[in-house]
Every structure is written in C-alpha cells, then in structure tokens.
Write a protein that holds these residues in place. Structure first.
Motif, PDB file in Angstrom:
ATOM      1  N   PHE A 256      57.705  76.527  49.915  1.00 26.09           N
ATOM      2  CA  PHE A 256      56.740  75.482  50.251  1.00 26.09           C
ATOM      3  C   PHE A 256      55.342  75.849  49.745  1.00 26.09           C
ATOM      4  O   PHE A 256      54.610  75.031  49.185  1.00 26.09           O
ATOM      5  N   LEU A 257      54.962  77.155  49.932  1.00 31.26           N
ATOM      6  CA  LEU A 257      53.649  77.612  49.445  1.00 31.26           C
ATOM      7  C   LEU A 257      53.568  77.497  47.915  1.00 31.26           C
ATOM      8  O   LEU A 257      52.551  77.061  47.346  1.00 31.26           O
ATOM      9  N   PHE A 258      54.637  77.859  47.246  1.00 26.64           N
ATOM     10  CA  PHE A 258      54.663  77.801  45.790  1.00 26.64           C
ATOM     11  C   PHE A 258      54.505  76.355  45.307  1.00 26.64           C
ATOM     12  O   PHE A 258      53.725  76.066  44.389  1.00 26.64           O
ATOM     13  N   ASN A 259      55.245  75.427  45.955  1.00 24.39           N
ATOM     14  CA  ASN A 259      55.135  74.013  45.601  1.00 24.39           C
ATOM     15  C   ASN A 259      53.723  73.501  45.817  1.00 24.39           C
ATOM     16  O   ASN A 259      53.190  72.696  45.043  1.00 24.39           O
ATOM     17  N   GLY A 260      53.102  73.937  46.936  1.00 31.03           N
ATOM     18  CA  GLY A 260      51.734  73.502  47.228  1.00 31.03           C
ATOM     19  C   GLY A 260      50.763  73.963  46.159  1.00 31.03           C
ATOM     20  O   GLY A 260      49.903  73.201  45.698  1.00 31.03           O
ATOM     21  N   MET A 261      50.869  75.237  45.740  1.00 31.60           N
ATOM     22  CA  MET A 261      49.952  75.757  44.724  1.00 31.60           C
ATOM     23  C   MET A 261      50.157  75.051  43.377  1.00 31.60           C
ATOM     24  O   MET A 261      49.215  74.753  42.640  1.00 31.60           O
TER      25      MET A 261
ATOM     26  N   ALA B 104      51.159  72.015  43.010  1.00 31.27           N
ATOM     27  CA  ALA B 104      50.590  70.671  43.129  1.00 31.27           C
ATOM     28  C   ALA B 104      49.092  70.696  42.903  1.00 31.27           C
ATOM     29  O   ALA B 104      48.520  69.832  42.221  1.00 31.27           O
ATOM     30  N   VAL B 105      48.389  71.713  43.466  1.00 33.36           N
ATOM     31  CA  VAL B 105      46.931  71.843  43.276  1.00 33.36           C
ATOM     32  C   VAL B 105      46.625  72.078  41.789  1.00 33.36           C
ATOM     33  O   VAL B 105      45.709  71.478  41.201  1.00 33.36           O
ATOM     34  N   ARG B 106      47.421  72.971  41.186  1.00 26.12           N
ATOM     35  CA  ARG B 106      47.204  73.287  39.749  1.00 26.12           C
ATOM     36  C   ARG B 106      47.365  72.029  38.893  1.00 26.12           C
ATOM     37  O   ARG B 106      46.569  71.768  37.976  1.00 26.12           O
ATOM     38  N   TRP B 107      48.379  71.225  39.228  1.00 30.88           N
ATOM     39  CA  TRP B 107      48.636  70.007  38.448  1.00 30.88           C
ATOM     40  C   TRP B 107      47.506  69.007  38.591  1.00 30.88           C
ATOM     41  O   TRP B 107      47.059  68.389  37.639  1.00 30.88           O
ATOM     42  N   LEU B 108      46.957  68.866  39.832  1.00 29.48           N
ATOM     43  CA  LEU B 108      45.852  67.935  40.078  1.00 29.48           C
ATOM     44  C   LEU B 108      44.591  68.360  39.326  1.00 29.48           C
ATOM     45  O   LEU B 108      43.837  67.528  38.792  1.00 29.48           O
ATOM     46  N   VAL B 109      44.344  69.694  39.281  1.00 29.70           N
ATOM     47  CA  VAL B 109      43.157  70.203  38.572  1.00 29.70           C
ATOM     48  C   VAL B 109      43.292  69.940  37.078  1.00 29.70           C
ATOM     49  O   VAL B 109      42.338  69.541  36.389  1.00 29.70           O
TER      50      VAL B 109
END
Length: 729
Positions: free
Chosen positions: A526-531, A533-538
C-alpha cells in the motif's frame, strides 16, 4: 429390618382380632341399625317426587312466557305464565327457584319498557342469593340484568352498582363471557354520566379484549357497535365510522342479517349527527330499512321510517319528510306504538306550520296533544298495575311465610319426637357396643402382653447388632471424607493452572491479531502504491493533486498508528479514516469511481464505540475486486450507517461485478479475491465479542435486481448496542 417386620406382624394381629370382633358386633346389631335408618323413608321419597314435578312445571312456565314474547307478543298471557312460576316457587319455599322466577318476570317487564319495575325484580332476585356460597352464574346474570334495566330506566347510579357487582363475581370466577357483558354495560352507562366518557371507552375496550379471547364474533360485533357509537356521540365521526366499517365486515362474514341492519342504521345515525352528508345518511337508513322489511320487523321499520323523515326534514326536503312521517304514522298505528304516533304528529304539525298550511298544522298538533295525554295515561295505568302486582306478590309472600312458619312448627315438634326416639335407640346401641369393645380390648391386651415379651428379647439382640454396624459405617465415612477433600484440593490446583495457561494464550493471540491488522492495512504494498501515485502526479505537473494526496496520506497514516493502539474507537474516527482511505484511492485511480457516506440523523457516531480498522478491508475489497474490474461507466461506492431496532447497521454497497461464492468458501462470508483482511476481521470480532458488551457480526453477499441479475456487492456489519444488551441481560 427384623424389628420392623415384627412390628408389622403384631400390628396385623391386632387388626385381625379387631376385625373379627367388629364383624360379630355388626352382625348382632344390624337389625337395630336397619330400623333406625329406615324411619320415614317412604314419606321422603313421596315428597321428593312432588317437588321434582313442581320444579319442572316452574321451568316450563318460565320458558313458555319467554317464547310467548318472542313469537306472539301476548303481554297478558306472558305475565300469567310468569306469575304461575312465581306462585309455585313460593309454595315450594325454594329460594333459588323463586329468584329465578323473579328475574324472569323482570325480563318481561324490561321487554315491555317497564324499567323501574324490572329493576326492582332483578335486584330482589340478586339480593335473595347474594350470600349463597355457590350459584355464581345466577348472581352474575341477575346483577347484569338489574344493571341493564337501571340503564334503560336512566337510573345510571344503580346501573353502575349492579354492573360492578357482576364484574366482581365474573373476575373471581374468571368468567370471560360475563366479564365482557358487565364491561360493555358499564361502558354504555358511563357514556351518560358527565365526565366519565373516557372511562366508558376503557370498559368497551376491555369487553372487546375478553370477547376476542373467547373468539365470540357476536360479542366482538356488539363492542364495535358500542365503540363506534361512543365516537359518534363524542363528535369524532370519522373514527366512529372506522369501527362501524369493522362491524360491517364481521357481520358480513357472519351472514347476520339483523346485525347488518343495525350496522347500516348506525351508519345513518353517524352521518345524521355529523350533518354534512345527509344524502349518505338517507342511503344507509334505506339499506337498513330494506333488511328489516324482509325480516318483517315492524318495530325497526317504524324507527327507520322516522329516521328517514328526520333526514329529509333537516335537508329541507319537506315533501319527502311529510311522506315518511305519514308512513311512520301508519306503521305505528298498526304495531301499535302511541309514542311514535305522537312524535310523527308533532313533526307533521311543525312542517305544515313552516309551509303556512295552518289548518293541517292545527289538526296534527291536536292529534299529537291527544296522544301525548294518552301515553301519559297509559304510563300511569302501567305504574298502578305494577304497584297492584307488587302488593299482591308481597301479600302472597306474607301468607306463604305464615303457612311456612306453622308447618315448620309442626315439623319441629314431629322432628323432636323422632329425634328423642332415635336418641334412646342410639344410646342403647352405644352401651352394647361399649361392652363388646371392652371385652375385645381386654382379650387383645392379654395376647399382646405375651407377644411383647418375645418381641422385646428379639429387639434387644437386633439393637446390639445395629450399634456395631453403625460404628463401622462412621469409620468408613471419615475415611471417604478425607479422600474427597484431597481430591477436591488437587482438582482446584489443576483448574487454576489451566485458566492461567488459557489467559496467556488469549493475550498472545490478541497481540498477534493487532499486529496482523496493522500490517494488513498499512502494508508495504500500500505504501509503495501511494508513493508511485505521488510520483506520477508530480510527473504530470499535477502539484495540487500531489499535495492533496500527501496531506491525505499523512492524515490516514497518523490515524492508523494512533487507533491501532486502542481496543475500541468511536464510530466517527473509523468513518474519518475510511473517508481518507477512499480519497487516496480515488486520487490514485484518477477519479475512477465515486463514493458517498450516508449517516442517519438518529445515529450519533461520536457516542458509539467500534473496533478499529473494520471498514477499510471491506472498502478495499469493494474497490479492487468489485469496482475496478467492472466495465460500467459510473462506478459508485456507498457507505450507509443507520439504527434498526437498537442494532447499528453499517453497509458497504458497490455496483461492481458482484459477489460470487468460492468453492472453498464453506461459510459464504468471503468474496472473490484475497481473504486475509476479512479473515482477520472475523477473528478480531470473535475476540472483541468476548471482551465487550457489544455483539458484532458481518457478512458479504451479492446484490440482485428484479431479474435476479447480479448488480454489485453488499457487505454488512451489525453491532448490537450496549443498551440493548443490558436490557436483554
């Protein structure tokens, strides 16, 4: 044991001797006993036979008087038969029969609207037997009849008294029928006493409950009629018609023509008193009139014709009113009913006067006045006749009472002589019996003395043996008691060790489940998916969305770490954590679904405790295995929270591909996909239910449309609130 056998043996010997000598004594003196017992036997049989014949004549006279009223309405002949029953019961001197005859005469008076005389007779019948230890049914009947006559005569105070007497006896005998009758009578009486109308309704409802318990449809119908009339009199016409509708339904099921006629009549009364829809009142009166016309009930026809005339008069349809008052007049003359003739003439006079037809108005006014005087004269003659009959009855009672006293005196003298003769014979017999008894006792005592000497020697030997056996038994008991104490101490020690071991295992399991719950919700995946997602948005220059994602993710992480250390959290915190998780997932999947939370206004989530992390696995399962695989354009997830009979319901609903039971899912509680989170919830809830006053259950199943096609999945959590658990306990 041997001592008991010896005692039984000697007791048998004594009984044997006593029976032998008693048999000899009875054989010797049996002629004397027979002579005493046979005195006056033929005379008693003859007198009993005469009494039985007179009782039959009385019962037949009572039944005949009532059948005359039902079939022929021959008032003079009815009273003649009823008086015959009174005279015969007085001659017999039988209080119960006399009371029954008085009550029958009271019924006939009541049928002919002579209520004051009827009340006196019913009351006298009740007073005659009120102190009897039996005759409970007769007491209830007579007191209820006295209440009815008093109510019809508008003596409401007496009516309440007698109905309450009947109710008291009926309650002591648990007689539902007479409880219902007395309560219905009390209700109809209290309706006419100012300030007691609400009490009347209470008694009607109690009577209705009793009749329902008996399954008596006629009694139920009578109470529907009474309650409907109560609300009509109160001015609550709509509610009154509601009870009349139920009355109509029950009379239709019973196929009771008379009941249907009465029902339609009271519908007419309701609409007439309301004064709004007089045409409806006329319609119901005509329906009732049609039924009673088929039954050839002239009295009810006359009443209904007058009611129709009243409707037309109030509706200012004076020609129709005149027509129906004339029909009432004609039928009242045929019956005859002078009171109804007088009323019809009076109303005709009023209508003709309004129409300025003064000649006819004067004519019918004079007729009304003549019949009014005639009715008053008839009432006076009726009262005089009642006084004369009451005086004649009292004279008969006095004469028969004197004859009874003379006969009682003669009988007393004869009985005294016979009693003296019997006493002399009995004394002689008793003396002989005493002499024989003395001889028997002396012989028995002589034999007993010899037998007791032998028995005493045997008993002494047995007592020594019993003492030795007793001491041995006491030693064995002491040994057994010591052994038992040792066994109990050892068992207690083993039980304490077993309880401590179970407690240790239980605590270890709780800690393990808590750790697994934390790992299952905040796992590295879950933590990996969250990070990512942030990277993709940036990378997409969506900095605002990236910032919102990081803030939401931080809040969720903080709440998860805080709540995981608690045994329970409030429902508001659990919903908040779930909402944060849903926002993160929605951002991660670029708005691939919509979600909504619906918390009922009657639920205060800040005051309800739940186990932490029970919603997130269900929501995660709905997104990953329900919504994301779905090809629907609008993917929706709904969380509903509401109270249902003191049970808090939390539902997670989605419109995804739906739930399908796996082959290895024996319980049917796991959806397709991974089961680890749901299994952990099941284990945590099992432990939570043992430690908490709440009781928490959950299940998951598919949702279907009207064609039984799968439309999604519903996960349901049920929490029995603490107040409900306490009340059950």
């Amino acid at each position: 044991m041997k001592g008991d056998k010896l005692k039984k043996y000697f007791l048998w010997l004594e009984m044997n001797y006593a029976c032998r000598y008693a048999g000899v004594m009875i054989f010797i003196f049996s002629p004397v006993f027979s002579l005493i017992a046979s005195d006056n036997l033929p005379v008693d049989l003859f007198s009993d036979s005469i009494k039985v014949d007179k009782v039959k004549v009385i019962d037949n006279a009572i039944e005949f008087s009532r059948s005359l009223h039902k079939e022929n309405h021959d008032e003079e002949l009815e009273y003649e038969e009823a008086e015959k029953a009174l005279d015969l019961s007085l001659e017999l001197g039988d209080t119960l029969l006399y009371a029954k005859s008085l009550d029958n005469m009271g019924l006939l008076y009541r049928y002919h609207q002579r209520y004051a005389e009827a009340t006196g007779l019913h009351a006298k019948a009740y007073d005659l037997i009120v102190k009897e230890d039996s005759s409970f049914l007769a007491k209830m009947i007579y007191s209820n009849n006295a209440g009815v006559a008093s109510r019809y005569g508008e003596d409401y105070e007496s009516a309440v008294f007698y109905y309450l007497q009947a109710l008291k006896i009926a309650e002591s005998q648990e007689d539902l029928r007479n409880i219902a009758i007395a309560c219905n009578g009390l209700g109809n009486t209290l309706l006419h006493i100012p300030g007691r109308e609400e009490d009347a309704l209470t008694y009607f409802e109690r009577s209705l409950d009793a009749e329902r318990e008996r399954g008596n449809t006629l009694g139920i119908a009578m109470n529907y009629l009474s309650i409907g009339d109560y609300f009509t009199e109160k001015g609550d016409y709509k509610r009154g018609r509601g009870y009349l509708e139920m009355l109509l339904e029950i009379n239709q099921r019973r196929k009771d023509d008379y009941g249907l006629g009465i029902t339609y009549e009271y519908f007419g009364h309701n609409y007439l008193k309301e004064g709004v829809d007089l045409d409806q009142a006329a319609k119901y009166y005509k329906q009732s009139l049609g039924i009673f016309s088929k039954m050839n009930d002239a009295h009810k026809q006359a009443d209904l014709l007058k009611a129709l005339a009243d409707v037309y008069r109030m509706n200012q349809q004076y020609d129709l009113a005149i027509e129906y008052y004339h029909k009432t007049w004609d039928l009242a003359i045929e019956i005859p009913n002078k009171s109804l003739i007088q009323t019809s003439a009076s109303q005709l006079s009023s209508i003709y006067e309004m129409q300025s037809r003064l000649g006819l108005a004067l004519k019918y006014y004079k007729i009304s006045d003549q019949y009014k005087d005639s009715v008053n004269l008839i009432n006076q003659e009726t009262e005089i006749a009642a006084i004369e009959k009451r005086y004649a009855l009292e004279q008969k009672e006095s004469q028969i009472e004197l004859l009874e006293k003379d006969r009682s005196l003669q009988q007393f003298q004869l009985d005294s002589q016979m009693a003296e003769l019997k006493s002399q014979r009995i004394i002689l017999v008793l003396l002989l019996m005493v002499l024989v008894a003395i001889a028997v006792i002396a012989l028995m005592q002589f034999k007993n003395i010899k037998a007791k000497k032998v028995a005493n020697l045997m008993l002494m030997r047995q007592n020594r043996q019993i003492s030795e056996q007793k001491s041995q038994i006491e030693k064995v008991n002491e040994q057994l008691e010591a052994t038992f104490k040792e066994l109990m101490a050892e068992q207690k020690n083993n039980e304490e060790k077993r309880v401590k071991l179970l407690e240790s295992k239980f605590e270890n399991r709780i800690q393990s489940l808590a750790l697994q719950s934390l790992e299952s919700q905040m796992n590295p995946h879950f933590l990996f998916n969250g990070m990512n997602a942030v990277r993709w948005l940036v990378m997409k220059n969506k900095n605002a969305e990236a910032k919102e994602y990081i803030d939401t993710f931080a809040q969720l992480l903080r709440l998860s770490l805080t709540n995981n250390r608690k045994h329970t959290i409030c429902l508001a915190e659990e919903l908040k954590a779930t909402e944060l998780y849903l926002k993160i997932e929605k951002l991660r999947f670029d708005g691939g679904f919509d979600f909504q939370m619906d918390v009922s206004a009657e639920v205060n989530p800040h005051h309800i405790d739940v186990p932490p992390k029970i919603l997130q696995p269900l929501v995660e399962n709905a997104i990953k295995h329900g919504l994301l695989p779905s090809r629907k354009a609008n993917k929706e997830l709904l969380i509903r929270v509401f109270d249902q009979d003191e049970v808090l319901i939390i539902e997670v609903l989605d419109n995804g591909v739906g739930y399908r039971k796996q082959k290895d899912d024996k319980d049917g509680n796991n959806v397709y996909g991974t089961h680890l989170g749901l299994k952990l919830i099941a284990e945590r809830l099992a432990i939570y239910n043992q430690q908490s006053n709440h009781k928490v259950d959950f299940n998951i199943k598919a949702r279907y449309d009207q064609n039984k096609a799968i439309t999604g999945t519903k996960a349901k959590i049920s929490i029995v609130l603490e107040e409900a658990v306490d009340s059950v306990g």
